[in-house]
Scaffold this active site. Structure first.
Site, PDB file in Angstrom:
ATOM      1  N   THR A   1      36.890  45.156  33.069  1.00  0.00           N
ATOM      2  CA  THR A   1      38.224  45.405  32.542  1.00  0.00           C
ATOM      3  C   THR A   1      39.121  44.182  32.657  1.00  0.00           C
ATOM      4  OG1 THR A   1      38.037  47.731  33.185  1.00  0.00           O
ATOM      5  CG2 THR A   1      40.243  46.920  32.662  1.00  0.00           C
TER       6      THR A   1
ATOM      7  N   ASP B   1      40.268  39.406  37.235  1.00  0.00           N
ATOM      8  CA  ASP B   1      41.711  39.382  36.994  1.00  0.00           C
ATOM      9  C   ASP B   1      42.503  40.342  37.863  1.00  0.00           C
ATOM     10  OD1 ASP B   1      40.862  41.797  35.862  1.00  0.00           O
ATOM     11  OD2 ASP B   1      42.437  41.733  34.339  1.00  0.00           O
TER      12      ASP B   1
ATOM     13  N   ASP C   1      33.869  40.477  35.942  1.00  0.00           N
ATOM     14  CA  ASP C   1      34.377  41.841  35.976  1.00  0.00           C
ATOM     15  C   ASP C   1      34.353  42.382  34.548  1.00  0.00           C
ATOM     16  OD1 ASP C   1      35.620  44.128  37.051  1.00  0.00           O
ATOM     17  OD2 ASP C   1      37.581  43.376  36.459  1.00  0.00           O
TER      18      ASP C   1
END
Length: 804
Positions: free
Chosen positions: A495, A692, A493
């Site tokens: 961010t 996350d 990912d």
């Protein structure tokens, strides 16, 4: 997400295996743990599965197996009514409770079965190992074995001396009394060795035969048992034996010394193994020692010392200089530096100020501060680490299945080889033929003990998992170690994974209306969202001292943005997809400016009020300093690194270019990430996914290896097989290096065990005798067998010193 169910009707291991297999076939179920003893099934799902679907998978409503919700809900059980309504923090924490007083078999004879009391495994007879090792428990085990060792040495050494004295010309012992009487002395001295100190080996051998789980104790028991019974029979009834078995004095050649010395060497191996095993579990013990025993709670301005077990959520705690942080929480007053090396592996202390999070077990620097308790007991990061390390240490790697299949046939084959050895020496050996046949057959049984084979994998896994925990890499199970070594694609990912995950508003551009008024509206809208971008906007608005308004009909549109109403006026904040969904087309006037911002790697959200675009807000999130080096190292190791992000094409391209990624895909919704991983897996790729956020959970569960950033959400962590405490991409490099080292270590151990037996068994059978006249006595065979097990353990312990 993981739920616990109650299952009736399982009566044996076969039932347990069938239920597990049937449940595993259900769509959206990614992992199943079944225990017939506890009548429980712990099921991990990428998407919630209804109870009736689960029942159908195990035979329907008329099946002997009946699945239901738990009758009562403790911290270990979560009612799986709805994956959406269940509190995710509670859902995560229930699996990470300590299990004091639990023991398991290091050979994993019954999978993940645990026992409530110490003792021997009911299948193989091995000493059970504590799941939460303590110095007192391990000292007790070691002391018990050491006490028996002293008894054994006291009686075995005289037996050995008496036996070996026969090699001396004009044996002086025969001046004291006859050989027949010395045989009786050996018999009496051997009794405590066989029936007290080492009787446990015969019990284990008997259990292994009854359960047909043949192992090292089968061979030990048969070999030494036959030698002892033969010697007793030969001493009492020498007249029934042929002359080949007799000495010049008419007594039978006895093997009390072989029995006593072999059992002594086996016990020595167990003693050394117990000592070494305590070292392999050192990581768990060190983690347990990190937890403080008490804390200073501030009540109505007064400080009071209490046990950490009495701390409740919301308590205000003072942490003084040099003290350990008692629970997880947030600093409310003061600042300090915190040594987090014990959970992150990073030696440099971290500066902490008000509103920063602190974790249990970390050590405060030179200043005092106040904190509010937010996670206590089993919810703390330290507790979760201890539980995860404990669970992973006793889990089985897939490679162990191969070892188990080999071991299943190994012992019967050795017994057959021993019988063949006896027959060949009896028919073709030199005189006394039967004596040679008997001794060599016993040597084959003893040297072939597969203990080294059984220890090869679990010892390496245990040490490797502990090493990872010290370095901030938490591994959920042994399967993750094996698969991590094989990955060839890493999906990441953006961010919070490649970037710091701490976005901040750079600027807001408003073409129509008052800037502060517009900022107040979008900040009000984002107060209801937990997304990092929303938090950045709210923080920015508060710094500008704008007015917040009441929001109605708030809605978070996954992968697109947020919407809601203020004073009956619809407010939108999001990407181009959100505008298209709401059929807003007139935004070309500012689109060029937005694209320019995006090409610089910034995240830009359009602002629309009442179906009209009025401006945009630019948010920056710095790329982590370690991301570039980590990605280059992974690519050097042959791992393709691909970024899948929900951000727009221009921003994604800028980040991918800066980090030199293999590839990227922008504007990804959660289902897009999931499908992308499935396509790679269909191509035969072994895929790891690092993320996350909640939106990453499905992809993390689908990937062969899910890697969660410890700084992320509990749901992401729960869906992953590896968690990086620091939330740093360098942790993936550490995990890859560690998995490679562990698998290499396992293969070394297995190679050593196989080669040892491949060479040792023929030598014990006497293949060197025709050419070199060399034979391997049962005593030397026992010493070699013990050495092989200790060598495997010593090799596994080397993992503690590797650099990852």
């Amino acid at each position: 997400m993981k739920h616990t169910y109650h299952i009736e009707g399982m009566t044996c291991s076969g039932c347990e295996a069938k239920v597990k297999k049937d449940l595993s076939t259900v769509e959206n179920i990614t992992d199943v743990e079944v225990s017939k003893e506890d009548k429980k099934a712990k099921i991990t799902m990428s998407k919630h599965v209804e109870l009736n679907v689960l029942q159908e998978s195990i035979g329907g409503k008329d099946s002997k197996y009946q699945i239901s919700l738990p009758n009562s809900h403790s911290k270990e059980e979560v009612t799986p009514n709805s994956c959406c309504s269940t509190d995710k923090k509670e859902q995560y924490s229930h699996q990470h409770n300590h299990q004091p007083g639990k023991y398991y078999c290091p050979m994993h004879c019954e999978g993940d079965k645990v026992y409530d009391k110490p003792g021997d495994c009911l299948v193989c007879g091995m000493d059970l190992v504590p799941m939460k090792p303590t110095d007192s428990e391990e000292d007790k085990t070691y002391e018990k074995l050491w006490h028996k060792m002293k008894i054994v040495l006291l009686f075995s050494i005289p037996v050995f001396i008496i036996s070996m004295s026969d090699m001396i010309t004009n044996n002086p012992l025969y001046n004291v009394m006859s050989l027949e009487k010395w045989n009786w002395v050996q018999f009496v001295l051997t009794i405590p060795v066989v029936f007290y100190a080492c009787w446990m080996f015969f019990e284990r051998a008997w259990k292994s035969i009854i359960n047909w789980n043949l192992n090292m104790f089968t061979l030990i028991g048969i070999g030494t048992g036959v030698a002892f019974v033969f010697s007793v029979f030969g001493m009492l009834f020498p007249h029934v034996f042929p002359e080949q078995f007799k000495t010049a004095d008419g007594t039978v050649h006895l093997y009390f010394e072989a029995t006593a010395v072999v059992l002594t060497l086996v016990l020595l191996g167990q003693l050394l193994e117990a000592k070494a095993h305590s070292r392999t579990s050192g990581a768990i013990k060190e983690l347990l020692k990190l937890a403080p025993t008490d804390a200073t709670v501030v009540i109505d301005g007064e400080e009071k010392k209490i046990s950490i077990h009495d701390i409740k959520k919301g308590d205000i705690i003072r942490v003084k200089p040099g003290e350990k942080v008692p629970v997880d929480g947030t600093i409310t007053e003061g600042n300090s530096t915190i040594d987090e090396s014990m959970i992150t592996g990073e030696p440099i202390p971290v500066d902490k100020k008000e509103e920063d999070e602190v974790k249990s077990g970390t050590i405060n620097g030179t200043k005092s501060f106040l904190m509010v308790a937010e996670k206590v007991g089993s919810e703390t990061l330290l507790s979760q680490i201890v539980q995860m390390v404990s669970d992973a240490s006793r889990s089985r790697a897939p490679i162990q299945n191969l070892v188990d299949k080999i071991a299943k046939y190994f012992v019967p084959i050795v017994v057959v080889i021993s019988v063949i050895t006896f027959i060949i020496w009896w028919q073709f050996g030199p005189n006394p033929k039967l004596v040679y046949a008997f001794v060599n057959a016993i040597a084959v049984l003893i040297i072939a003990c597969p203990c080294a084979l059984g220890l090869a994998t679990p010892m390496s896994v245990m040490v490797g998992v502990g090493k990872g925990a010290k370095s901030g890499v938490l591994i959920k199970n042994a399967e993750a170690i094996e698969k991590m070594d094989k990955i060839d694609v890493l999906i990441t990912d953006k961010t919070g994974t490649l970037t710091e995950g701490k976005p901040s508003v750079e600027k807001i551009v408003v073409k129509k209306g008052d800037e502060n008024e517009v900022l107040g509206k979008i900040a009000s809208l984002n107060q209801s969202s937990e997304h990092p971008l929303a938090t950045a906007i709210v923080t920015f608005a508060k710094s500008k001292d704008v007015t917040f308004s009441k929001v109605e009909s708030f809605e978070s549109v996954t992968g697109k943005g947020v919407k809601g109403s203020i004073n009956q006026e619809v407010i939108l904040l999001g990407n181009k997809k959100l505008l298209e969904q709401e059929e807003i087309k007139e935004f070309s006037a500012i689109e060029e400016q937005v694209i320019l911002e995006q090409k610089q790697g910034k995240t830009v959200s359009y602002i629309a009020i009442g179906k009209k675009v009025v401006g945009y807000i630019t948010i920056t999130d710095a790329i982590k300093k370690t991301s570039f080096d980590a990605i280059q190292e992974l690519r050097r190791q042959g791992v393709a690194v691909i970024m899948l992000t929900g951000d727009n094409e221009n921003t994604a391209k800028a980040v991918a270019s800066e980090l030199n990624l293999t590839d990227f895909k922008a504007s990804c919704l959660p289902q897009d990430k999931l499908e992308y991983i499935k396509k790679l897996q269909e191509q035969g790729k072994i895929v790891a996914m690092a993320g996350d956020g909640i939106n990453d959970a499905p992809a993390l569960a689908q990937a062969d290896i899910g890697i969660a950033m410890g700084t992320g959400t509990d749901v992401a962590i729960e869906s992953a097989k590896i968690t990086l405490v620091k939330g740093d991409l360098q942790g993936i490099v550490k995990a890859k290096n560690l998995s490679h080292a562990v698998m290499k270590n396992i293969k070394q151990n297995l190679f050593f065990a196989f080669i040892y037996n491949s060479i040792g068994i023929p030598i014990a059978a006497g293949v060197l005798f025709p050419v070199f006249g060399l034979l391997l006595s049962p005593m030397i065979a026992a010493l070699a067998m013990s050495f092989s097990s200790v060598s495997v353990i010593a090799n596994a312990l080397r993992l503690r010193t590797i650099k990852i």
